[in-house]
Each structure stands twice: as structure tokens, then as C-alpha cells.
Design a protein around this motif. Structure first.
Motif, short mmCIF file in Angstrom:
data_model
loop_
_atom_site.label_atom_id
_atom_site.label_comp_id
_atom_site.label_asym_id
_atom_site.label_seq_id
_atom_site.Cartn_x
_atom_site.Cartn_y
_atom_site.Cartn_z
N VAL A 220 20.57 39.23 27.29
CA VAL A 220 20.30 39.01 28.71
C VAL A 220 21.63 38.66 29.39
O VAL A 220 22.35 37.75 28.95
CB VAL A 220 19.29 37.87 28.92
CG1 VAL A 220 19.04 37.63 30.41
CG2 VAL A 220 17.98 38.18 28.20
N THR A 221 21.96 39.39 30.44
CA THR A 221 23.18 39.13 31.20
C THR A 221 22.86 39.01 32.68
O THR A 221 21.87 39.56 33.16
CB THR A 221 24.23 40.25 31.00
OG1 THR A 221 23.65 41.51 31.37
CG2 THR A 221 24.69 40.32 29.56
N ARG A 222 23.69 38.26 33.38
CA ARG A 222 23.57 38.14 34.83
C ARG A 222 24.59 39.06 35.47
O ARG A 222 25.80 38.89 35.30
CB ARG A 222 23.80 36.70 35.29
CG ARG A 222 23.48 36.50 36.79
CD ARG A 222 23.84 35.11 37.29
NE ARG A 222 25.28 34.93 37.47
CZ ARG A 222 26.02 34.10 36.77
NH1 ARG A 222 25.48 33.36 35.81
NH2 ARG A 222 27.33 34.01 36.99
N ARG A 245 34.84 55.22 33.70
CA ARG A 245 36.09 54.52 33.46
C ARG A 245 35.72 53.25 32.70
O ARG A 245 34.58 53.12 32.25
CB ARG A 245 36.81 54.20 34.79
CG ARG A 245 35.98 53.23 35.64
CD ARG A 245 36.44 53.17 37.07
NE ARG A 245 37.73 52.52 37.25
CZ ARG A 245 37.92 51.22 37.42
NH1 ARG A 245 36.89 50.39 37.39
NH2 ARG A 245 39.12 50.73 37.61
N GLU A 246 36.65 52.35 32.53
CA GLU A 246 36.36 51.08 31.86
C GLU A 246 36.66 49.92 32.81
O GLU A 246 37.83 49.68 33.13
CB GLU A 246 37.18 50.96 30.58
CG GLU A 246 36.85 49.73 29.76
CD GLU A 246 35.39 49.64 29.35
OE1 GLU A 246 34.80 48.54 29.47
OE2 GLU A 246 34.84 50.67 28.93
N THR A 266 29.06 43.98 33.12
CA THR A 266 30.22 43.11 32.92
C THR A 266 29.89 41.63 33.10
O THR A 266 30.78 40.78 33.06
CB THR A 266 31.36 43.48 33.90
OG1 THR A 266 30.89 43.34 35.25
CG2 THR A 266 31.84 44.89 33.65
N GLY A 267 28.60 41.32 33.31
CA GLY A 267 28.21 39.95 33.59
C GLY A 267 28.14 39.07 32.36
O GLY A 267 28.12 39.55 31.22
N GLU A 283 35.68 36.24 40.68
CA GLU A 283 36.63 37.16 40.04
C GLU A 283 36.06 38.57 39.99
O GLU A 283 36.78 39.56 40.21
CB GLU A 283 36.97 36.66 38.64
CG GLU A 283 37.77 35.37 38.62
CD GLU A 283 38.15 34.95 37.21
OE1 GLU A 283 37.86 35.72 36.26
OE2 GLU A 283 38.75 33.87 37.06
N GLY A 284 34.75 38.68 39.68
CA GLY A 284 34.12 39.99 39.68
C GLY A 284 34.11 40.61 41.06
O GLY A 284 34.31 41.82 41.22
N GLN A 285 33.89 39.80 42.09
CA GLN A 285 33.91 40.32 43.45
C GLN A 285 35.29 40.85 43.82
O GLN A 285 35.41 41.92 44.43
CB GLN A 285 33.49 39.24 44.44
CG GLN A 285 33.49 39.72 45.90
CD GLN A 285 32.81 38.76 46.85
OE1 GLN A 285 32.11 37.84 46.43
NE2 GLN A 285 33.03 38.95 48.13
#
Length: 377
Positions: A220-222, A245-246, A266-267, A283-285
Motif C-alpha cells: 500500500v502506497t500513498r 521514463r524513470e 513513487t509514493g 519534494e514530489g510536487q
């Protein structure tokens, strides 16, 4: 105690589609969820999802092909548009894109390959990378509208909806079937369908220990998505898109919110779905906004809004759709499952009816999907 043929636990996309199918077939069914309608704690909420046939595995291409007419069937039943055709673009790593082209060709699906510069001329709001593949049947699913339609039409056909009832405990009966107990009620049925997203593994353990033991690990990831407004003058007829892509980045238009753009998977991993937060990862944003600035010149590079959701995935990202009497289990859909909602509902309903009728299930697929989505023996 209320008695039904089937109790469906989980009123997200897959559970609601199962109830819709079973009710139309004349089965007595109740749809139970621990939260209210359209809640934001799982993976079925939001304005939009991608529909695509573009997969590198023919099994999933054919599953999407089977789903497409069932989306139209649901639209006809609900008298509302749920799937808007926009076309879809895959671009980036050439081997990855060409694997999709090969699977589409094997499955008899038309698609077009071309160089990135040609694609950029056709979709001026996007910069493309390497080679692109365009598949015209792809589109945008109206996710919130779909869930509301499934609830309304399942109820119209005779299903009972019991929402905001708290966590359901599913326990086998000594005679036959199961007892399902929530905070508010108790239900008795010959069969339970567990389609409660990241809560499925723990619910399954009490219902059928052997089934739980054979369930592959569910992570489970957010995850998070962002919405970007168009730049003034942008005239792009936005397709859905996936950049190979990565990490993978995907996007599609979300009417009223802008263009939805997100990284795939990627969460952070969560130990407990109930312990999640709804905060955006800054950071993700920053990464997604930098991506938009570099690759999507038709959009303003500052996100206007963002939201989170949960993924529940198996190690292979394959779904689990199987029956361990008296339980049908459905899990592992988040991340790429919503597009298959009406066909997965049909498959789950067929498993349930076959168990009720004491006959082998018939998915009409020559055994391909049963082998791929079954629990290990």
C-alpha cells in the motif's frame, strides 16, 4: 440479521460494479462500505482516470478491449457519459513503447508509431521524447461520476447500499456461507465478495485463512496527483499520455481542474491504510512541476491543486481475482485498474454466481485471465 445471496464488502469501483452486475442478474445483494459514498480514503475517488488499450501484455490489451463495450453498456443504463474518447499517446523509451505496439498488433488493435518531432507538431502543448505511439480509442473516464452511476444503478436494479458502516468483519458460518458484521448491522449470505482495496488482506484473513495465506504481498502506497492550468493561447486537443521514463509520468485532461499530471508509483509505503495522511509531498510536487516546465509547454508550471490516493499493488502489478469458497477476493487494482471496472465487475459476478450455482466459472477468455489473476493453489 439481514440475509442475501451475496454481501459485497467495498463500495469502490470494483465492488460497486460487482453489485451492479449481480443485481441486474436477479441476485439479492447488499453493498457495504466502512466509509460514505465517494470518500477520499482509498483509490476510487477523483475526477478522471485514463482509459487505454495500450499495454505491453496482450492479456491486458484484451481485457481493456472487453471493458470498452461494457463502459458503453453502463453509460446506456445510467444515461450519462462516463468515458470520453480523446486518444492516447505513449512516448519515451523506444523499447518500452515498441513492446506496446507489438502487443496491440497481436491483439488486432490499430495504433500509429511516429517520431517525437511529428508528435510535437500534432500536440503543441507537449514535448515528446524518442518515439510516440498514438492509439485513438484511449480516453478519459469520469471517475466520481462512474462511482455515483454504479451506486444509483445497482440500487435501481435491486441492490441494497449500506454505506458509512465501519469496518466489516467477515466470518465463515459453521453451516453455510458467511456472517458479515459492521458497526451498525449484521448480514448473512451464502457468499462474500471482498473488494475493499488496501483493507482486503486483513479482511480476508478472518474470512478464509487459506485464501489469505495464498494471497501475494499487497503493498500500500500513498500517491499524489497535481492539476495544472493551460497557458493562455494553448489550443492542444489533449490526449491522455504516458511518458516512458524513470519514473513514468502520466497525464490527462481533468475538466474543471486543468490537466492532471503525476508520477507513477513513487509514493511512500504505508504499514497501515488507516494511518495515512492526506498531505502532499513537497519534494514530489517540485519534481512534477519541473517535469511540466520541461515537457509540457502548453501548461503553467505551477500546480493549481493536488490530491492524494492509495495504491494497493501486488509484486507483479497483476490483479487478484479469485474465489476461495465462501469468499470471492478482488485486490491489487490501484495504479492501473479503474479502466477495467465494468469487466472486472462482470468477472467477479461470474465467480460469485458460479459458486452459488456449484458450477465452474466461465469468463469467456479461454482460461487466460483465470490463470493470470488466480490465487496460487
Amino acid at each position: 440479521m439481514e440475509t442475501y445471496d451475496v454481501v459485497v464488502v467495498g463500495a469502490g469501483a470494483m465492488g460497486s460494479a460487482t453489485a451492479w452486475w449481480l443485481a441486474r442478474r436477479g441476485r439479492s445483494v447488499v453493498l457495504v462500505d466502512q466509509f460514505g459514498a465517494g470518500h477520499v480514503r482509498g483509490g476510487s475517488h477523483g475526477s478522471s482516470r485514463i482509459f487505454r488499450l495500450a499495454y505491453p501484455e496482450p492479456d491486458y490489451v484484451r481485457l481493456a478491449q472487453a471493458a470498452l463495450p461494457l463502459w458503453r453498456e453502463l453509460e446506456d443504463d445510467a444515461a450519462v457519459e462516463l468515458l470520453t474518447t480523446t486518444g492516447g499517446v505513449d512516448h519515451g523509451h523506444e523499447a518500452s513503447v515498441r513492446a506496446i505496439a507489438s502487443a496491440l498488433e497481436v491483439s488486432g488493435v490499430k495504433a500509429e508509431l511516429g517520431p517525437a518531432d511529428e508528435g510535437a507538431r500534432r500536440w503543441p502543448g507537449m514535448r515528446l521524447d524518442g518515439v510516440f505511439l498514438h492509439q485513438p480509442d484511449a480516453g478519459r473516464i469520469h471517475a466520481d461520476r462512474t462511482l455515483a452511476a454504479l451506486h444509483t444503478r445497482a440500487a435501481h436494479h435491486g441492490a441494497q447500499l449500506r454505506l458509512d458502516e465501519g469496518r466489516a468483519a467477515v466470518v465463515p458460518r459453521s453451516d453455510e456461507g458467511v456472517t458479515v458484521t459492521t458497526r451498525l448491522r449484521q448480514y448473512r449470505s451464502r457468499l462474500a465478495v471482498l473488494a475493499c482495496g488496501p483493507w482486503t488482506p486483513q479482511t480476508l484473513r478472518a474470512a478464509t485463512p487459506s485464501g489469505a495465506a495464498s494471497l501475494p504481498p499487497i503493498t500500500v502506497t500513498r500517491e499524489q496527483v497535481f492539476h495544472f492550468p493551460r497557458r493562455p493561447g494553448d489550443a492542444t486537443d489533449w490526449p491522455s499520455f504516458i511518458h516512458h521514463r524513470e519514473p513514468f509520468v502520466y497525464g490527462l485532461e481533468a475538466p474543471g481542474e486543468g490537466v492532471k499530471v503525476a508520477e507513477h508509483h513513487t509514493g511512500p509505503v504505508l504499514a497501515d491504510a488507516d494511518g495515512r495522511s492526506f498531505e502532499l509531498d513537497p519534494e514530489g510536487q517540485v519534481r512534477v512541476e519541473a517535469y511540466v516546465e520541461a515537457w509540457l509547454p502548453g501548461l503553467e508550471p505551477a500546480a493549481a491543486s493536488g490530491t492524494t490516493c492509495l495504491y494497493d499493488t501486488t509484486p507483479t502489478e497483476d490483479f487478484v481475482i479469485d474465489c476461495r469458497d465462501p469468499v470471492v477476493v478482488a485486490t491489487g487494482f490501484s495504479g492501473h485498474g479503474f479502466k477495467f471496472t465494468p469487466v472486472v465487475g462482470r468477472l467477479l459476478a461470474e465467480l460469485a454466481e458460479a459458486a452459488l450455482d456449484a458450477r465452474p466459472p466461465d469468463w469467456g477468455d479461454g482460461g487466460r485471465w483465470r490463470a493470470r489473476f488466480a490465487l496460487p493453489a
